[in-house]
Motif scaffolding. Sequence first.
Motif: not given
Length: 193
Positions: A23-24, A30-31, A27-28, A20
């Motif tokens: 992954a987080v 990419l955001i 994701a951050v 996780s």
Amino acid sequence: MSTSTTYRRILRRETHSSRSGIAVTLAVLLILVFAWIGTESVLAAVGTAPLLVAPADAASAVLGAAGAPVGALTAIGVVVAIIGLVLIVVSLAPGRRGRRAAGADRTAAVVDDRVIARSLARTASFAGDVHPDRVSVSVGKKVALVEIDPVTGRTADLRSIEEAVRDEISGYDYTPALRPRVKLSKKKGKVGR
């Protein structure tokens, strides 16, 4: 759900780390990248100056990259390949915490590797008649490395230490099992106890 299935699930959760965190983080990132691209697109549509690079300039730079020096393109390709390879390895390799499942029928028991290392250090210290400060133990996935730092003028009986450590480990019912490896430190002996 049976009790043994529940215990297996608990032990797996306690001895393996999740993905996780990475992954987080991805994701951050990419955001943030997509938010920046969106902001630049809106600024370009409104006709305002870009924050960093206008989308049209970025697109033309990417399309014109074929004319860049071969060395620069190769370096960029290698960096991207390494990042991709690291992400693939991290996603597929099992994450392991420094813990082991202990054999217990009626409960889920987990033992930290530091506890095992301390126990092995104490055993090696007593067996070799060496002060506990002169013994260091590192516990890996499958091997417990016991390193003895000898005192000047005294020889440590490596064989008796190996036997004691092997006997100690054979008394454990941990998964994954450990193999002992005992060695004398390469440093010169120290004056002391």
